[in-house]
Structures are given as C-alpha cells and as structure tokens.
Design a protein around this motif. Structure first.
Motif, PDB file in Angstrom:
ATOM      1  N   MET A  34       6.185  -4.246  -8.691  1.00 36.37           N
ATOM      2  CA  MET A  34       7.021  -3.342  -7.914  1.00 36.37           C
ATOM      3  C   MET A  34       6.408  -3.085  -6.539  1.00 36.37           C
ATOM      4  SD  MET A  34       9.566  -2.679  -9.884  1.00 36.37           S
ATOM      5  CE  MET A  34      10.313  -1.314  -8.986  1.00 36.37           C
ATOM      6  N   GLY A  35       7.261  -2.824  -5.598  1.00 33.69           N
ATOM      7  CA  GLY A  35       6.793  -2.522  -4.253  1.00 33.69           C
ATOM      8  C   GLY A  35       7.576  -1.386  -3.632  1.00 33.69           C
ATOM      9  N   TRP A  36       6.977  -0.799  -2.616  1.00 36.83           N
ATOM     10  CA  TRP A  36       7.651   0.192  -1.777  1.00 36.83           C
ATOM     11  C   TRP A  36       7.659  -0.327  -0.338  1.00 36.83           C
ATOM     12  CZ3 TRP A  36      10.207   4.565  -3.200  1.00 36.83           C
ATOM     13  CH2 TRP A  36       9.956   5.079  -4.479  1.00 36.83           C
ATOM     14  N   PHE A  37       8.786  -0.169   0.313  1.00 36.60           N
ATOM     15  CA  PHE A  37       8.943  -0.510   1.713  1.00 36.60           C
ATOM     16  C   PHE A  37       9.555   0.688   2.430  1.00 36.60           C
ATOM     17  CE2 PHE A  37       8.294  -5.153   1.871  1.00 36.60           C
ATOM     18  CZ  PHE A  37       8.227  -5.429   0.519  1.00 36.60           C
ATOM     19  N   ARG A  38       9.497   0.682   3.742  1.00 34.38           N
ATOM     20  CA  ARG A  38      10.157   1.732   4.512  1.00 34.38           C
ATOM     21  C   ARG A  38      10.727   1.147   5.789  1.00 34.38           C
ATOM     22  NH1 ARG A  38       4.754   5.190   6.321  1.00 34.38           N
ATOM     23  NH2 ARG A  38       3.951   3.679   7.860  1.00 34.38           N
ATOM     24  N   GLN A  39      11.729   1.830   6.300  1.00 32.93           N
ATOM     25  CA  GLN A  39      12.333   1.401   7.549  1.00 32.93           C
ATOM     26  C   GLN A  39      12.744   2.620   8.358  1.00 32.93           C
ATOM     27  OE1 GLN A  39      15.560  -1.422   7.243  1.00 32.93           O
ATOM     28  NE2 GLN A  39      15.165  -2.156   9.321  1.00 32.93           N
ATOM     29  N   ALA A  40      12.196   2.714   9.552  1.00 34.49           N
ATOM     30  CA  ALA A  40      12.552   3.777  10.474  1.00 34.49           C
ATOM     31  C   ALA A  40      13.658   3.278  11.402  1.00 34.49           C
ATOM     32  CB  ALA A  40      11.330   4.199  11.285  1.00 34.49           C
ATOM     33  N   PRO A  41      14.448   4.176  11.956  1.00 37.83           N
ATOM     34  CA  PRO A  41      15.520   3.761  12.863  1.00 37.83           C
ATOM     35  C   PRO A  41      14.989   2.927  14.021  1.00 37.83           C
ATOM     36  CG  PRO A  41      15.768   6.063  12.288  1.00 37.83           C
ATOM     37  CD  PRO A  41      14.453   5.639  11.728  1.00 37.83           C
ATOM     38  N   GLY A  42      15.612   1.794  14.254  1.00 43.25           N
ATOM     39  CA  GLY A  42      15.223   0.939  15.363  1.00 43.25           C
ATOM     40  C   GLY A  42      13.983   0.109  15.124  1.00 43.25           C
ATOM     41  N   LYS A  43      13.435   0.190  13.911  1.00 45.13           N
ATOM     42  CA  LYS A  43      12.217  -0.572  13.600  1.00 45.13           C
ATOM     43  C   LYS A  43      12.473  -1.529  12.450  1.00 45.13           C
ATOM     44  CE  LYS A  43       8.891   2.896  15.188  1.00 45.13           C
ATOM     45  NZ  LYS A  43       7.666   3.664  14.832  1.00 45.13           N
ATOM     46  N   GLU A  44      11.594  -2.516  12.323  1.00 43.89           N
ATOM     47  CA  GLU A  44      11.704  -3.465  11.223  1.00 43.89           C
ATOM     48  C   GLU A  44      11.225  -2.818   9.934  1.00 43.89           C
ATOM     49  OE1 GLU A  44      11.059  -7.669  13.675  1.00 43.89           O
ATOM     50  OE2 GLU A  44       9.639  -7.045  12.129  1.00 43.89           O
ATOM     51  N   ARG A  45      11.706  -3.377   8.833  1.00 43.80           N
ATOM     52  CA  ARG A  45      11.244  -2.919   7.532  1.00 43.80           C
ATOM     53  C   ARG A  45       9.748  -3.186   7.387  1.00 43.80           C
ATOM     54  NH1 ARG A  45      14.563  -5.582   2.986  1.00 43.80           N
ATOM     55  NH2 ARG A  45      13.439  -7.411   3.760  1.00 43.80           N
ATOM     56  N   GLU A  46       9.042  -2.229   6.812  1.00 42.76           N
ATOM     57  CA  GLU A  46       7.578  -2.299   6.708  1.00 42.76           C
ATOM     58  C   GLU A  46       7.142  -2.166   5.262  1.00 42.76           C
ATOM     59  OE1 GLU A  46       3.674   0.202   8.425  1.00 42.76           O
ATOM     60  OE2 GLU A  46       5.680   1.057   8.498  1.00 42.76           O
ATOM     61  N   PHE A  47       6.233  -3.017   4.860  1.00 39.37           N
ATOM     62  CA  PHE A  47       5.634  -2.954   3.523  1.00 39.37           C
ATOM     63  C   PHE A  47       4.731  -1.735   3.422  1.00 39.37           C
ATOM     64  CE2 PHE A  47       3.736  -4.162  -0.349  1.00 39.37           C
ATOM     65  CZ  PHE A  47       2.351  -4.161  -0.214  1.00 39.37           C
ATOM     66  N   VAL A  48       4.808  -1.026   2.292  1.00 40.32           N
ATOM     67  CA  VAL A  48       4.034   0.199   2.110  1.00 40.32           C
ATOM     68  C   VAL A  48       3.045   0.078   0.952  1.00 40.32           C
ATOM     69  CG1 VAL A  48       4.170   2.653   1.555  1.00 40.32           C
ATOM     70  CG2 VAL A  48       5.842   1.639   3.100  1.00 40.32           C
ATOM     71  N   ALA A  49       3.467  -0.512  -0.143  1.00 40.35           N
ATOM     72  CA  ALA A  49       2.579  -0.607  -1.307  1.00 40.35           C
ATOM     73  C   ALA A  49       3.192  -1.538  -2.339  1.00 40.35           C
ATOM     74  CB  ALA A  49       2.340   0.763  -1.934  1.00 40.35           C
ATOM     75  N   ALA A  50       2.346  -2.086  -3.204  1.00 37.61           N
ATOM     76  CA  ALA A  50       2.820  -2.896  -4.317  1.00 37.61           C
ATOM     77  C   ALA A  50       1.876  -2.733  -5.490  1.00 37.61           C
ATOM     78  CB  ALA A  50       2.931  -4.368  -3.922  1.00 37.61           C
ATOM     79  N   ILE A  51       2.409  -2.979  -6.685  1.00 36.17           N
ATOM     80  CA  ILE A  51       1.627  -2.819  -7.905  1.00 36.17           C
ATOM     81  C   ILE A  51       2.036  -3.896  -8.900  1.00 36.17           C
ATOM     82  CG2 ILE A  51       3.293  -1.191  -8.912  1.00 36.17           C
ATOM     83  CD1 ILE A  51       0.850   0.359 -10.042  1.00 36.17           C
ATOM     84  N   THR A  52       1.063  -4.454  -9.609  1.00 35.70           N
ATOM     85  CA  THR A  52       1.345  -5.484 -10.594  1.00 35.70           C
ATOM     86  C   THR A  52       2.076  -4.906 -11.795  1.00 35.70           C
ATOM     87  OG1 THR A  52      -0.887  -5.138 -11.445  1.00 35.70           O
ATOM     88  CG2 THR A  52      -0.547  -6.991  -9.929  1.00 35.70           C
ATOM     89  N   TRP A  53       2.554  -5.779 -12.682  1.00 40.87           N
ATOM     90  CA  TRP A  53       3.402  -5.345 -13.788  1.00 40.87           C
ATOM     91  C   TRP A  53       2.700  -4.341 -14.690  1.00 40.87           C
ATOM     92  CZ3 TRP A  53       2.146  -6.016 -18.905  1.00 40.87           C
ATOM     93  CH2 TRP A  53       1.050  -6.854 -19.154  1.00 40.87           C
ATOM     94  N   ASN A  54       1.392  -4.462 -14.826  1.00 45.51           N
ATOM     95  CA  ASN A  54       0.663  -3.574 -15.730  1.00 45.51           C
ATOM     96  C   ASN A  54      -0.091  -2.470 -14.987  1.00 45.51           C
ATOM     97  OD1 ASN A  54      -1.331  -5.045 -14.523  1.00 45.51           O
ATOM     98  ND2 ASN A  54      -2.360  -5.655 -16.405  1.00 45.51           N
ATOM     99  N   GLY A  55       0.092  -2.409 -13.671  1.00 41.02           N
ATOM    100  CA  GLY A  55      -0.582  -1.379 -12.905  1.00 41.02           C
ATOM    101  C   GLY A  55      -2.034  -1.676 -12.590  1.00 41.02           C
ATOM    102  N   GLY A  56      -2.482  -2.854 -12.931  1.00 41.40           N
ATOM    103  CA  GLY A  56      -3.892  -3.166 -12.791  1.00 41.40           C
ATOM    104  C   GLY A  56      -4.359  -3.417 -11.373  1.00 41.40           C
ATOM    105  N   VAL A  57      -3.479  -3.872 -10.522  1.00 38.24           N
ATOM    106  CA  VAL A  57      -3.843  -4.197  -9.143  1.00 38.24           C
ATOM    107  C   VAL A  57      -2.810  -3.585  -8.202  1.00 38.24           C
ATOM    108  CG1 VAL A  57      -4.368  -6.003  -7.476  1.00 38.24           C
ATOM    109  CG2 VAL A  57      -4.850  -6.379  -9.909  1.00 38.24           C
ATOM    110  N   THR A  58      -3.294  -3.029  -7.120  1.00 42.04           N
ATOM    111  CA  THR A  58      -2.406  -2.446  -6.106  1.00 42.04           C
ATOM    112  C   THR A  58      -2.738  -3.024  -4.727  1.00 42.04           C
ATOM    113  OG1 THR A  58      -3.905  -0.562  -5.821  1.00 42.04           O
ATOM    114  CG2 THR A  58      -2.060  -0.286  -7.366  1.00 42.04           C
ATOM    115  N   TYR A  59      -1.760  -2.971  -3.861  1.00 41.23           N
ATOM    116  CA  TYR A  59      -1.908  -3.506  -2.508  1.00 41.23           C
ATOM    117  C   TYR A  59      -1.340  -2.492  -1.507  1.00 41.23           C
ATOM    118  CZ  TYR A  59      -2.341  -7.923  -5.058  1.00 41.23           C
ATOM    119  OH  TYR A  59      -2.723  -8.910  -5.928  1.00 41.23           O
TER     120      TYR A  59
END
Length: 127
Positions: A34-59
């Motif tokens: 799973m991942g989280w992204f965000r987008q502000a008005p007038g800006k490109e979508r930005e990666f915020v965080a990601a996590i593996t299926w078991n929660g073992g690794v995050t980015y």
C-alpha cells in the motif's frame, strides 16, 4: 479488485498531528502493498509513503521522513498514515493506493505502478 476509502483529513495548524485511514474492501487486501500519495493544487502528484504487504518494510521520501509513519492492520483491512509536525507545505489531497509489490529505488514512488486508488481526503495545514 480492491476498493479504497480514505478518511481522517481536516484543517489543522502547523505543528499539529493527523492520522489518515484507508479502509479497503475485498479479501485480498493483505496481499497488496500500500502507498500514500498527495497532490496540491497546481502541483504534480507526490509520493508520501509505502508499506509492504506484511508491514515489514516502509518507504518514505525525504520530505516526510521522520514526521510521517505508515502502518497497516490486515485484520481490519486498513492502512494508516500518522502525520506529525505538520507544515503548510503538507496541504494537499491525500490518496491511498494499492500495488501488487514494492521494489527498491524509484519504483515505489511512481503512481503508475499502483493498480487501485481511493478518492482522497483533504488535509489543510494553516500557518
């Protein structure tokens, strides 16, 4: 098929905290990273965080590392984004997304590698 619904956004002041939730439908949630992204008005979508299926690794990108924490509860089909020390620059529409796998490098930050997306929840940080 995975359907995603975000919640928990709102209006806060700089320095405050918020926890976003993303509820997933479907019995295959635990097989997706799973991942989280965000987008502000007038800006490109930005990666915020990601996590593996078991929660073992995050980015995280450097812009949120140390302030944001992604976690998941597969029993509840939910992924979370704890956001601390919020800044006005964090103001955006926040989306969660599902992907079959994560890899090293830039792969995790590319929205095209995610198959399913929620509708987003607005976070507004006032100065």
């Amino acid at each position: 098929q995975v359907q995603l619904v975000e919640s928990g956004g709102g209006l806060v002041q700089a320095g405050d905290s918020l926890r976003l939730s993303c509820a997933a439908s479907g019995r295959t949630f635990s097989s997706y990273a799973m991942g989280w992204f965000r987008q502000a008005p007038g800006k490109e979508r930005e990666f915020v965080a990601a996590i593996t299926w078991n929660g073992g690794v995050t980015y995280y990108p450097d812009s949120v590392k140390g302030r944001f924490t992604i976690s998941r509860d597969n029993a509840k089909n939910t992924v979370y984004l704890q956001m601390n020390s919020l800044k006005p620059d964090d103001t955006a529409l926040y989306y969660c997304a599902a992907t079959p796998t994560l890899r090293s490098g830039a792969y995790n930050s590319m929205g095209r590698n995610y198959n399913y997306w929620g509708q987003g929840t607005q976070v507004t940080v006032s100065s």
